[in-house]
Design an enzyme around this catalytic site. Structure first.
Site, PDB file in Angstrom:
ATOM      1  N   THR A 135       0.784  -1.278  -0.086  1.00 13.17           N
ATOM      2  CA  THR A 135       0.025  -0.024   0.154  1.00 13.17           C
ATOM      3  C   THR A 135       0.981   1.365  -0.013  1.00 13.17           C
ATOM      4  O   THR A 135       2.097   1.252   0.349  1.00 13.17           O
ATOM      5  CB  THR A 135      -0.839   0.054   1.426  1.00 13.17           C
ATOM      6  N   ASP A 136       0.143   2.410  -0.562  1.00 13.07           N
ATOM      7  CA  ASP A 136       0.886   3.706  -0.425  1.00 13.07           C
ATOM      8  C   ASP A 136       0.830   4.255   0.844  1.00 13.07           C
ATOM      9  O   ASP A 136       1.644   5.182   1.255  1.00 13.07           O
ATOM     10  CB  ASP A 136       0.322   4.728  -1.225  1.00 13.07           C
ATOM     11  N   GLU A 137       0.172   3.670   1.825  1.00 12.82           N
ATOM     12  CA  GLU A 137       0.224   4.185   3.333  1.00 12.82           C
ATOM     13  C   GLU A 137       1.448   3.977   3.901  1.00 12.82           C
ATOM     14  O   GLU A 137       1.842   4.541   4.961  1.00 12.82           O
ATOM     15  CB  GLU A 137      -0.894   3.559   4.214  1.00 12.82           C
ATOM     16  N   TYR A 160      -1.902  -0.422  10.924  1.00 13.11           N
ATOM     17  CA  TYR A 160      -2.096  -1.111   9.695  1.00 13.11           C
ATOM     18  C   TYR A 160      -0.906  -0.832   8.954  1.00 13.11           C
ATOM     19  O   TYR A 160      -0.137  -1.645   8.490  1.00 13.11           O
ATOM     20  CB  TYR A 160      -3.350  -0.504   9.030  1.00 13.11           C
ATOM     21  N   LYS A 164       2.295  -3.207   7.528  1.00  8.82           N
ATOM     22  CA  LYS A 164       2.443  -3.423   5.922  1.00  8.82           C
ATOM     23  C   LYS A 164       3.740  -3.083   5.694  1.00  8.82           C
ATOM     24  O   LYS A 164       4.615  -3.522   4.910  1.00  8.82           O
ATOM     25  CB  LYS A 164       1.443  -2.592   5.287  1.00  8.82           C
TER      26      LYS A 164
HETATM   27  P1  NAD Z   1      -9.604  -7.340   2.398  1.00  9.27           P
HETATM   28  O1  NAD Z   1      -9.508  -6.994   3.739  1.00  9.27           O
HETATM   29  O2  NAD Z   1     -10.810  -7.003   1.427  1.00  9.27           O
HETATM   30  O3  NAD Z   1      -9.318  -8.986   2.202  1.00  9.27           O
HETATM   31  C1  NAD Z   1      -8.050  -9.636   2.956  1.00  9.27           C
HETATM   32  C2  NAD Z   1      -8.333 -10.857   2.601  1.00  9.27           C
HETATM   33  O4  NAD Z   1      -7.357 -11.639   3.381  1.00  9.27           O
HETATM   34  C3  NAD Z   1      -9.882 -11.551   3.347  1.00  9.27           C
HETATM   35  O5  NAD Z   1     -10.335 -12.462   2.425  1.00  9.27           O
HETATM   36  C4  NAD Z   1      -9.351 -12.288   4.387  1.00  9.27           C
HETATM   37  O6  NAD Z   1     -10.165 -13.243   4.899  1.00  9.27           O
HETATM   38  C5  NAD Z   1      -8.036 -12.836   4.086  1.00  9.27           C
HETATM   39  N1  NAD Z   1      -7.060 -12.890   5.189  1.00  9.27           N
HETATM   40  C6  NAD Z   1      -6.851 -12.142   6.323  1.00  9.27           C
HETATM   41  N2  NAD Z   1      -5.788 -12.625   7.090  1.00  9.27           N
HETATM   42  C7  NAD Z   1      -5.432 -13.877   6.638  1.00  9.27           C
HETATM   43  C8  NAD Z   1      -4.566 -14.901   7.022  1.00  9.27           C
HETATM   44  N3  NAD Z   1      -4.035 -14.852   8.343  1.00  9.27           N
HETATM   45  N4  NAD Z   1      -4.427 -15.857   6.111  1.00  9.27           N
HETATM   46  C9  NAD Z   1      -4.944 -15.903   5.026  1.00  9.27           C
HETATM   47  N5  NAD Z   1      -6.170 -15.230   4.566  1.00  9.27           N
HETATM   48  C10 NAD Z   1      -6.088 -13.903   5.387  1.00  9.27           C
HETATM   49  O7  NAD Z   1      -8.392  -6.582   1.640  1.00  9.27           O
HETATM   50  P2  NAD Z   1      -8.062  -5.859   0.183  1.00  9.27           P
HETATM   51  O8  NAD Z   1      -8.773  -4.445   0.429  1.00  9.27           O
HETATM   52  O9  NAD Z   1      -8.727  -6.875  -0.776  1.00  9.27           O
HETATM   53  O10 NAD Z   1      -6.561  -5.724   0.430  1.00  9.27           O
HETATM   54  C11 NAD Z   1      -5.650  -7.064  -0.386  1.00  9.27           C
HETATM   55  C12 NAD Z   1      -4.222  -6.437  -0.013  1.00  9.27           C
HETATM   56  O11 NAD Z   1      -4.266  -5.183  -0.895  1.00  9.27           O
HETATM   57  C13 NAD Z   1      -3.727  -6.305   1.410  1.00  9.27           C
HETATM   58  O12 NAD Z   1      -2.475  -6.756   1.549  1.00  9.27           O
HETATM   59  C14 NAD Z   1      -3.998  -4.657   1.396  1.00  9.27           C
HETATM   60  O13 NAD Z   1      -2.977  -4.118   2.240  1.00  9.27           O
HETATM   61  C15 NAD Z   1      -3.396  -4.151  -0.095  1.00  9.27           C
HETATM   62  N6  NAD Z   1      -4.190  -2.974  -0.576  1.00  9.27           N
HETATM   63  C16 NAD Z   1      -5.411  -2.786  -0.422  1.00  9.27           C
HETATM   64  C17 NAD Z   1      -5.503  -1.295  -0.915  1.00  9.27           C
HETATM   65  C18 NAD Z   1      -7.185  -1.085  -0.836  1.00  9.27           C
HETATM   66  O14 NAD Z   1      -7.370   0.094  -1.049  1.00  9.27           O
HETATM   67  N7  NAD Z   1      -8.125  -1.946  -0.509  1.00  9.27           N
HETATM   68  C19 NAD Z   1      -4.781  -0.542  -1.552  1.00  9.27           C
HETATM   69  C20 NAD Z   1      -3.553  -0.792  -1.600  1.00  9.27           C
HETATM   70  C21 NAD Z   1      -3.174  -2.171  -1.031  1.00  9.27           C
HETATM   71  O1  DAU Z   2      -4.186   3.880   0.430  1.00  5.38           O
HETATM   72  C1  DAU Z   2      -4.426   2.538   0.313  1.00  5.38           C
HETATM   73  C2  DAU Z   2      -5.289   2.171   1.530  1.00  5.38           C
HETATM   74  O2  DAU Z   2      -6.592   2.574   1.302  1.00  5.38           O
HETATM   75  C3  DAU Z   2      -5.169   0.557   1.560  1.00  5.38           C
HETATM   76  O3  DAU Z   2      -3.973   0.198   1.970  1.00  5.38           O
HETATM   77  C4  DAU Z   2      -6.281   0.200   2.973  1.00  5.38           C
HETATM   78  O4  DAU Z   2      -6.200  -1.124   2.742  1.00  5.38           O
HETATM   79  C5  DAU Z   2      -7.540   0.917   2.456  1.00  5.38           C
HETATM   80  O5  DAU Z   2      -8.262   0.303   3.470  1.00  5.38           O
HETATM   81  C6  DAU Z   2      -7.443   2.173   2.308  1.00  5.38           C
HETATM   82  O6  DAU Z   2      -7.353   2.818   3.442  1.00  5.38           O
HETATM   83  P1  DAU Z   2      -7.976   4.275   3.931  1.00  5.38           P
HETATM   84  O7  DAU Z   2      -7.826   4.588   5.227  1.00  5.38           O
HETATM   85  O8  DAU Z   2      -7.665   5.387   3.059  1.00  5.38           O
HETATM   86  O9  DAU Z   2      -9.534   3.787   3.505  1.00  5.38           O
HETATM   87  P2  DAU Z   2     -10.936   3.924   4.022  1.00  5.38           P
HETATM   88  O10 DAU Z   2     -12.011   3.606   3.079  1.00  5.38           O
HETATM   89  O11 DAU Z   2     -11.106   3.401   5.436  1.00  5.38           O
HETATM   90  O12 DAU Z   2     -10.960   5.753   4.447  1.00  5.38           O
HETATM   91  C7  DAU Z   2     -10.968   6.522   3.297  1.00  5.38           C
HETATM   92  C8  DAU Z   2     -10.836   7.858   3.593  1.00  5.38           C
HETATM   93  O13 DAU Z   2     -12.097   8.279   4.082  1.00  5.38           O
HETATM   94  C9  DAU Z   2     -10.132   8.013   4.723  1.00  5.38           C
HETATM   95  O14 DAU Z   2      -9.412   9.413   4.680  1.00  5.38           O
HETATM   96  C10 DAU Z   2     -10.979   8.127   6.100  1.00  5.38           C
HETATM   97  C11 DAU Z   2     -12.247   8.630   5.569  1.00  5.38           C
HETATM   98  N1  DAU Z   2     -13.452   8.071   5.985  1.00  5.38           N
HETATM   99  C12 DAU Z   2     -13.543   6.497   6.053  1.00  5.38           C
HETATM  100  C13 DAU Z   2     -14.902   5.985   6.548  1.00  5.38           C
HETATM  101  C14 DAU Z   2     -14.947   4.584   6.691  1.00  5.38           C
HETATM  102  C15 DAU Z   2     -14.614   8.832   6.391  1.00  5.38           C
HETATM  103  O15 DAU Z   2     -14.595  10.070   6.232  1.00  5.38           O
HETATM  104  N2  DAU Z   2     -15.771   8.001   7.072  1.00  5.38           N
HETATM  105  C16 DAU Z   2     -15.952   6.666   6.999  1.00  5.38           C
HETATM  106  O16 DAU Z   2     -16.934   6.372   7.418  1.00  5.38           O
END
Ligand code: NAD
Ligand code: DAU
Length: 362
Positions: A135-137, A160, A164
Site C-alpha cells: 500500500t501507499d500508506e 495497519y 504493512k
Molecule cells: P480485504 O480485507 O478485503 O481482504 C483481505 C483478505 O485476506 C480476506 O479475504 C481475508 O479473509 C484474508 N485474510 C486475512 N488474514 C488472513 C490470514 N492470516 N491468512 C489467510 N488469509 C487471510 O483486503 P483488500 O482491500 O482486498 O486488500 C488486499 C491487499 O491489498 C492487502 O494486502 C492490502 O494491504 C492491499 N492494498 C489494499 C488497498 C485498498 O484500497 N483496499 C490498496 C492498496 C493495497
Molecule cells: O491507500 C491505500 C489504503 O486505502 C489501503 O492500504 C487500505 O487497505 C484501505 O483500507 C484504504 O485505507 P483508507 O484508510 O484510505 O480507506 P478508508 O476507506 O477506511 O477511508 C478512506 C478515507 O475516508 C479516509 O480519509 C477516512 C475517510 N472515511 C472513512 C470511513 C470508513 C470517512 O470520512 N468516513 C468513513 O466512514
C-alpha cells in the site's frame, strides 16, 4: 499447466484479481488460500469456482504447517500475497491481528517460498515469483504538494501501515539476502465490486440507500488517490509477468480527491441510478437529495492528510495505464452495489453493522 496461488483471494482485491486471471491467464490453475476472516467471503468467488479452474483452500498464512502443505500440494509457479488485515480503523482498536497476519504471515510465506524455490530446478526455478501486494500508506502523509515515488522513505502512521511496512521490509530483505525473486507493489486506494462495506465508498453507498447518515471524518478534506480495482489487477499481472525480481512498483490512478468530493460524486451517481425522490427511505425523511445525509464526525486518530502516487515507473517500464476515469469507475461501482444488495446483506450478517470503528476509548 501453471499454478497461481492467490492468498487473500476471498477479499476485495483478491477476488477481483481471480476474475481478472480467469480472463487473462486462460491456461493456469488458480488456488485461493484464505482464512475467511470477517473480510473474506467465498460468496465473492462463487462464479469463479463454478468455472472449475479455481480451487479454494481455507487456511492461515501465519500458520507455517498450513503454508508448507499449500506449497507441497500445489507446487505454485507464482504467489500473489493479498492476505492481510486491511482496515485502518480496526487496526486502531485491535492491532494484534495486524501484526500476526501482516508481519508474521508474510514472514511464513517468505520462509516457505525460499525453501520451495531452493528446491526447484531449471525453468521452474528461473520463472518462480513471489509478488507482495502493498500500500501507499507505508510512505505516511503528504503535505499540499508532491507525490510518493519508489524511493520515498517509509513513515507509516497507523498500526495497519506499520505492519504493512514491516512486511515490505521483510520482502525486500529476502531478495537482498537470499536472492528470492520477489516483486513488490505499493498501490493507492482501490474501489469497485466486492469491497467490504466498512470502507468509505461502499459504506457511504449503503448508508445513503438506507437514508442513514454519511459520516465524514474531520473536515472531509483528507485526500486519497483513487484507482478502480480492475486497473490495479492489471498492474499486478504486469508486475508479475514483466517486472524484474527485486523491483518495486508504485501504482495509482492520478485521481486525487477529497473525501467530500468522493461522497459528492457517489451521491450524484446514486441520484441518477435511483433518485432520492423515489427512495422510500429518503422520502420518509422528507429528503430529495442524498447529499443532505452528510454529517461531520470526530476525526480518525492519526488520520493521514493526503496520499498521491507517482506511477511513472510502472507506466514507463511495464507499459501500464489505468483504463477507468473516476467517473466511469464510480458509475460502475454504484451500479454494482445496487445490483448486489443481497451480497452486501450476507457479508455483513452477524458480522458487522456499519457502526463507527477506530475511536480511542478513554
Ligand atoms: P480485504 O480485507 O478485503 O481482504 C483481505 C483478505 O485476506 C480476506 O479475504 C481475508 O479473509 C484474508 N485474510 C486475512 N488474514 C488472513 C490470514 N492470516 N491468512 C489467510 N488469509 C487471510 O483486503 P483488500 O482491500 O482486498 O486488500 C488486499 C491487499 O491489498 C492487502 O494486502 C492490502 O494491504 C492491499 N492494498 C489494499 C488497498 C485498498 O484500497 N483496499 C490498496 C492498496 C493495497
Ligand atoms: O491507500 C491505500 C489504503 O486505502 C489501503 O492500504 C487500505 O487497505 C484501505 O483500507 C484504504 O485505507 P483508507 O484508510 O484510505 O480507506 P478508508 O476507506 O477506511 O477511508 C478512506 C478515507 O475516508 C479516509 O480519509 C477516512 C475517510 N472515511 C472513512 C470511513 C470508513 C470517512 O470520512 N468516513 C468513513 O466512514
Amino acid at each position: 499447466m501453471k499454478t497461481i496461488v492467490v492468498t487473500g483471494g476471498a477479499g476485495f482485491i483478491g477476488s477481483n484479481f481471480v476474475y481478472y486471471l480467469l480472463s487473462h491467464s486462460t491456461s493456469s490453475r488458480i488456488v485461493v488460500f484464505d482464512k475467511l476472516t470477517y473480510a473474506g467471503n467465498q460468496r465473492s468467488l462463487q462464479e469463479a469456482i463454478e468455472t472449475g479452474r479455481v480451487h479454494f483452500v481455507q487456511g492461515d498464512i501465519a500458520d507455517s504447517r498450513q503454508v508448507h502443505a499449500l506449497y507441497h500440494r500445489f507446487k505454485p509457479a507464482y504467489i500473489f500475497n493479498f492476505a492481510a488485515e486491511s482496515h485502518v480503523d480496526r487496526s486502531i482498536e485491535g492491532p494484534e491481528a495486524f501484526v500476526r497476519t501482516n508481519v508474521e504471515g508474510t514472514f511464513q510465506l517468505l520462509q516457505e517460498s525460499r525453501r520451495y524455490w531452493m528446491g526447484l530446478k531449471g525453468r521452474a526455478r528461473v520463472d518462480f515469483r513471489f509478488l507482495h501486494v502493498s500500500t501507499d500508506e507505508v510512505y505516511g502523509s503528504l503535505g499540499k504538494t508532491g507525490s510518493f515515488s519508489e524511493t520515498t522513505p517509509y513513515a507509516p502512521n497507523s498500526p495497519y501501515s506499520a505492519t504493512k511496512a514491516g512486511a515490505d521490509h521483510l520482502v525486500r530483505a529476502y531478495h537482498e539476502t537470499y536472492g528470492l525473486p520477489v516483486v513488490l507493489t505499493n498501490c493507492s486506494n482501490n474501489y469497485g465490486p466486492y469491497q467490504f462495506p466498512e470502507k468509505l465508498i461502499p459504506l457511504m453507498i449503503l448508508n445513503a440507500l438506507e437514508g442513514k447518515p454519511l459520516p465524514v471524518y474531520g473536515d472531509g478534506k483528507n485526500v486519497r488517490d483513487w484507482l478502480y480495482v480492475e486497473d490495479h489487477c492489471e498492474a499486478l499481472w504486469k508486475a508479475m509477468t514483466k517486472g524484474s525480481p527485486g523491483e518495486r512498483y508504485n501504482v495509482g490512478g492520478s485521481n486525487e480527491k477529497t473525501n467530500l468530493e468522493v461522497v459528492g460524486t457517489l451521491c450524484r451517481q446514486l441520484q441518477r441510478a435511483y433518485p432520492a425522490g423515489q427512495n422510500p427511505a429518503l422520502l420518509e425523511k422528507g429528503l430529495k437529495d442524498y447529499g443532505k445525509l452528510v454529517v461531520f464526525v470526530k476525526d480518525r486518530p492519526g488520520h493521514d492528510r493526503r496520499y498521491a502516487i507517482d506511477a511513472s515507473k510502472i507506466r514507463r517500464e511495464l507499459g501500464w495505464i489505468p483504463h477507468h476515469s473516476f467517473d466511469t469507475g464510480m458509475e460502475a461501482t454504484v451500479k454494482w452495489y445496487l445490483g448486489h444488495l443481497d451480497w452486501c446483506r450476507r457479508v455483513q450478517e452477524g458480522n458487522y453493522g456499519r457502526q463507527r470503528l477506530g475511536l480511542l476509548k478513554k
